[in-house]
Design a protein around this motif. Structure first.
Motif, PDB file in Angstrom:
ATOM      1  N   LEU A 156       0.836  -1.203   0.000  1.00 28.75           N
ATOM      2  CA  LEU A 156       0.000   0.000   0.000  1.00 28.75           C
ATOM      3  C   LEU A 156       0.870   1.252   0.000  1.00 28.75           C
ATOM      4  O   LEU A 156       0.574   2.238  -0.680  1.00 28.75           O
ATOM      5  CB  LEU A 156      -0.922  -0.012   1.221  1.00 28.75           C
ATOM      6  N   SER A 157       1.961   1.208   0.761  1.00 24.29           N
ATOM      7  CA  SER A 157       2.891   2.333   0.781  1.00 24.29           C
ATOM      8  C   SER A 157       3.563   2.511  -0.574  1.00 24.29           C
ATOM      9  O   SER A 157       3.673   3.631  -1.097  1.00 24.29           O
ATOM     10  CB  SER A 157       3.941   2.117   1.873  1.00 24.29           C
ATOM     11  N   LEU A 158       3.992   1.410  -1.182  1.00 21.27           N
ATOM     12  CA  LEU A 158       4.635   1.490  -2.497  1.00 21.27           C
ATOM     13  C   LEU A 158       3.645   1.957  -3.569  1.00 21.27           C
ATOM     14  O   LEU A 158       4.030   2.634  -4.525  1.00 21.27           O
ATOM     15  CB  LEU A 158       5.226   0.130  -2.872  1.00 21.27           C
ATOM     16  N   ALA A 159       2.374   1.608  -3.387  1.00 19.32           N
ATOM     17  CA  ALA A 159       1.349   2.034  -4.352  1.00 19.32           C
ATOM     18  C   ALA A 159       1.210   3.550  -4.362  1.00 19.32           C
ATOM     19  O   ALA A 159       0.942   4.147  -5.410  1.00 19.32           O
ATOM     20  CB  ALA A 159       0.013   1.382  -4.023  1.00 19.32           C
ATOM     21  N   GLN A 160       1.392   4.175  -3.210  1.00 23.04           N
ATOM     22  CA  GLN A 160       1.320   5.635  -3.148  1.00 23.04           C
ATOM     23  C   GLN A 160       2.516   6.276  -3.848  1.00 23.04           C
ATOM     24  O   GLN A 160       2.398   7.352  -4.440  1.00 23.04           O
ATOM     25  CB  GLN A 160       1.249   6.081  -1.690  1.00 23.04           C
ATOM     26  N   GLN A 161       3.669   5.610  -3.779  1.00 23.22           N
ATOM     27  CA  GLN A 161       4.863   6.129  -4.437  1.00 23.22           C
ATOM     28  C   GLN A 161       4.840   5.890  -5.937  1.00 23.22           C
ATOM     29  O   GLN A 161       5.447   6.647  -6.700  1.00 23.22           O
ATOM     30  CB  GLN A 161       6.106   5.468  -3.831  1.00 23.22           C
ATOM     31  N   HIS A 162       4.162   4.829  -6.360  1.00 22.10           N
ATOM     32  CA  HIS A 162       4.117   4.460  -7.780  1.00 22.10           C
ATOM     33  C   HIS A 162       2.666   4.189  -8.177  1.00 22.10           C
ATOM     34  O   HIS A 162       2.268   3.034  -8.375  1.00 22.10           O
ATOM     35  CB  HIS A 162       4.991   3.229  -8.039  1.00 22.10           C
ATOM     36  N   PRO A 163       1.863   5.232  -8.301  1.00 24.66           N
ATOM     37  CA  PRO A 163       0.452   5.033  -8.664  1.00 24.66           C
ATOM     38  C   PRO A 163       0.306   4.498 -10.085  1.00 24.66           C
ATOM     39  O   PRO A 163       1.173   4.713 -10.930  1.00 24.66           O
ATOM     40  CB  PRO A 163      -0.135   6.443  -8.535  1.00 24.66           C
ATOM     41  N   GLY A 164      -0.779   3.799 -10.292  1.00 21.60           N
ATOM     42  CA  GLY A 164      -1.102   3.320 -11.634  1.00 21.60           C
ATOM     43  C   GLY A 164      -0.943   1.830 -11.824  1.00 21.60           C
ATOM     44  O   GLY A 164      -1.498   1.263 -12.775  1.00 21.60           O
ATOM     45  N   TYR A 165      -0.199   1.170 -10.919  1.00 28.13           N
ATOM     46  CA  TYR A 165       0.032  -0.274 -11.064  1.00 28.13           C
ATOM     47  C   TYR A 165      -1.006  -1.110 -10.304  1.00 28.13           C
ATOM     48  O   TYR A 165      -1.032  -2.330 -10.437  1.00 28.13           O
ATOM     49  CB  TYR A 165       1.436  -0.643 -10.587  1.00 28.13           C
ATOM     50  N   GLY A 166      -1.801  -0.442  -9.486  1.00 31.05           N
ATOM     51  CA  GLY A 166      -2.845  -1.151  -8.751  1.00 31.05           C
ATOM     52  C   GLY A 166      -2.352  -1.968  -7.586  1.00 31.05           C
ATOM     53  O   GLY A 166      -3.029  -2.902  -7.145  1.00 31.05           O
ATOM     54  N   TRP A 167      -1.175  -1.628  -7.078  1.00 25.97           N
ATOM     55  CA  TRP A 167      -0.612  -2.428  -5.988  1.00 25.97           C
ATOM     56  C   TRP A 167      -1.466  -2.383  -4.737  1.00 25.97           C
ATOM     57  O   TRP A 167      -1.370  -3.280  -3.893  1.00 25.97           O
ATOM     58  CB  TRP A 167       0.809  -1.961  -5.676  1.00 25.97           C
ATOM     59  N   GLU A 168      -2.295  -1.347  -4.607  1.00 20.74           N
ATOM     60  CA  GLU A 168      -3.161  -1.261  -3.430  1.00 20.74           C
ATOM     61  C   GLU A 168      -4.230  -2.343  -3.440  1.00 20.74           C
ATOM     62  O   GLU A 168      -4.833  -2.650  -2.400  1.00 20.74           O
ATOM     63  CB  GLU A 168      -3.810   0.125  -3.341  1.00 20.74           C
ATOM     64  N   THR A 169      -4.475  -2.965  -4.585  1.00 17.95           N
ATOM     65  CA  THR A 169      -5.452  -4.056  -4.663  1.00 17.95           C
ATOM     66  C   THR A 169      -4.818  -5.372  -5.102  1.00 17.95           C
ATOM     67  O   THR A 169      -5.200  -6.434  -4.614  1.00 17.95           O
ATOM     68  CB  THR A 169      -6.601  -3.701  -5.623  1.00 17.95           C
ATOM     69  N   ASN A 170      -3.843  -5.336  -6.034  1.00 14.04           N
ATOM     70  CA  ASN A 170      -3.254  -6.604  -6.501  1.00 14.04           C
ATOM     71  C   ASN A 170      -2.020  -7.006  -5.689  1.00 14.04           C
ATOM     72  O   ASN A 170      -1.493  -8.097  -5.864  1.00 14.04           O
ATOM     73  CB  ASN A 170      -2.930  -6.554  -7.996  1.00 14.04           C
ATOM     74  N   MET A 171      -1.531  -6.131  -4.838  1.00 11.69           N
ATOM     75  CA  MET A 171      -0.398  -6.391  -3.951  1.00 11.69           C
ATOM     76  C   MET A 171       0.848  -6.853  -4.707  1.00 11.69           C
ATOM     77  O   MET A 171       1.684  -7.574  -4.172  1.00 11.69           O
ATOM     78  CB  MET A 171      -0.764  -7.422  -2.871  1.00 11.69           C
ATOM     79  N   GLY A 172       0.953  -6.429  -5.964  1.00 14.22           N
ATOM     80  CA  GLY A 172       2.127  -6.761  -6.758  1.00 14.22           C
ATOM     81  C   GLY A 172       1.994  -8.008  -7.594  1.00 14.22           C
ATOM     82  O   GLY A 172       2.892  -8.324  -8.388  1.00 14.22           O
ATOM     83  N   TYR A 173       0.898  -8.734  -7.432  1.00  7.74           N
ATOM     84  CA  TYR A 173       0.690  -9.934  -8.246  1.00  7.74           C
ATOM     85  C   TYR A 173       0.386  -9.544  -9.697  1.00  7.74           C
ATOM     86  O   TYR A 173       0.005  -8.409  -9.984  1.00  7.74           O
ATOM     87  CB  TYR A 173      -0.443 -10.800  -7.675  1.00  7.74           C
ATOM     88  N   GLY A 174       0.543 -10.491 -10.579  1.00  4.52           N
ATOM     89  CA  GLY A 174       0.458 -10.211 -12.008  1.00  4.52           C
ATOM     90  C   GLY A 174      -0.951 -10.188 -12.548  1.00  4.52           C
ATOM     91  O   GLY A 174      -1.278 -10.958 -13.476  1.00  4.52           O
ATOM     92  N   SER A 175      -1.803  -9.339 -12.024  1.00  2.28           N
ATOM     93  CA  SER A 175      -3.163  -9.190 -12.532  1.00  2.28           C
ATOM     94  C   SER A 175      -3.126  -8.562 -13.928  1.00  2.28           C
ATOM     95  O   SER A 175      -2.112  -8.006 -14.351  1.00  2.28           O
ATOM     96  CB  SER A 175      -3.978  -8.310 -11.595  1.00  2.28           C
TER      97      SER A 175
END
Length: 205
Positions: A156-175
């Protein structure tokens, strides 16, 4: 349906071990972010009800159990970075995170119950591996929950630094949305370059 219980811990206690740590990791599969492990020493008199494999719990239930675990158990978190994953491979990085989690406990455990079928390299204490342990052993279930919550917070913290990848929901998985973002936005320093979709992005002809 399997329900985690305290039988693995009871066997260890019957053999004279008292500080028994359950260990599990999360984050082997994602394309981005660290791999995270937790070590949890439960108090046998204060085990939260409903512990289970974190993947089988709703986010609300997982968060509730995590809070209960933090109240009654001793925990430690260990991470292995993207750089370490690239350097030593994801399996060894997962084991490194586990060792770090165990070493971070306030007092050394005298026995470890580890999810999976491999003892991490360099672990110098009596250990039992438990295949599917997060659904069979309450200490490992607790570790799976704590590790999941912790790694999600990192993403969630990394998602704020790098918006657009959806890490706040996919947690870095390859969606699908994550793959599409890789194609549109490119690769970040937090992506695992040896993982196939990222590697293809970097080295496509």
């Amino acid at each position: 349906m399997l329900i985690p219980d305290y039988s693995f811990e009871t066997l260890a206690r019957d053999s004279g071990y008292l500080r028994i740590a359950g260990v599990d990791e999360v984050g082997r599969g994602p394309l981005a972010g660290p791999v995270t492990a937790a070590a949890v020493v439960l108090d046998p008199a204060r085990i939260p009800e409903g512990l289970n494999d974190s993947k089988k719990l709703t986010p609300k239930r997982r968060a509730l159990l995590n809070a209960q675990i933090l109240e009654v158990a001793e925990i430690s978190i260990g991470h292995a970075s993207v750089e370490e994953i690239e350097d030593i491979n994801i399996l060894r990085a997962s084991h490194l995170a586990m060792v770090r989690a165990l070493e971070g406990l306030s007092a050394p455990p005298d026995y470890a119950l580890i999810d999976g079928n491999m003892v991490p390299r360099g672990l110098a204490l009596p250990t039992r591996t438990v295949i599917g342990g997060d659904a069979r052993c309450v200490s490992i279930s607790a570790a799976s929950i704590v590790a999941k919550i912790c790694r999600d917070c990192v993403m969630l913290s990394l998602a704020q630094q790098h918006p657009g990848y959806g890490w706040e929901t996919n947690m870095g998985y390859g969606s699908k949305s994550h793959i599409a973002a890789l194609q549109n936005l490119g690769v970040t320093p937090h992506h695992r370059r040896s993982f196939k979709p990222v590697h293809k992005m970097l080295y496509q002809d």
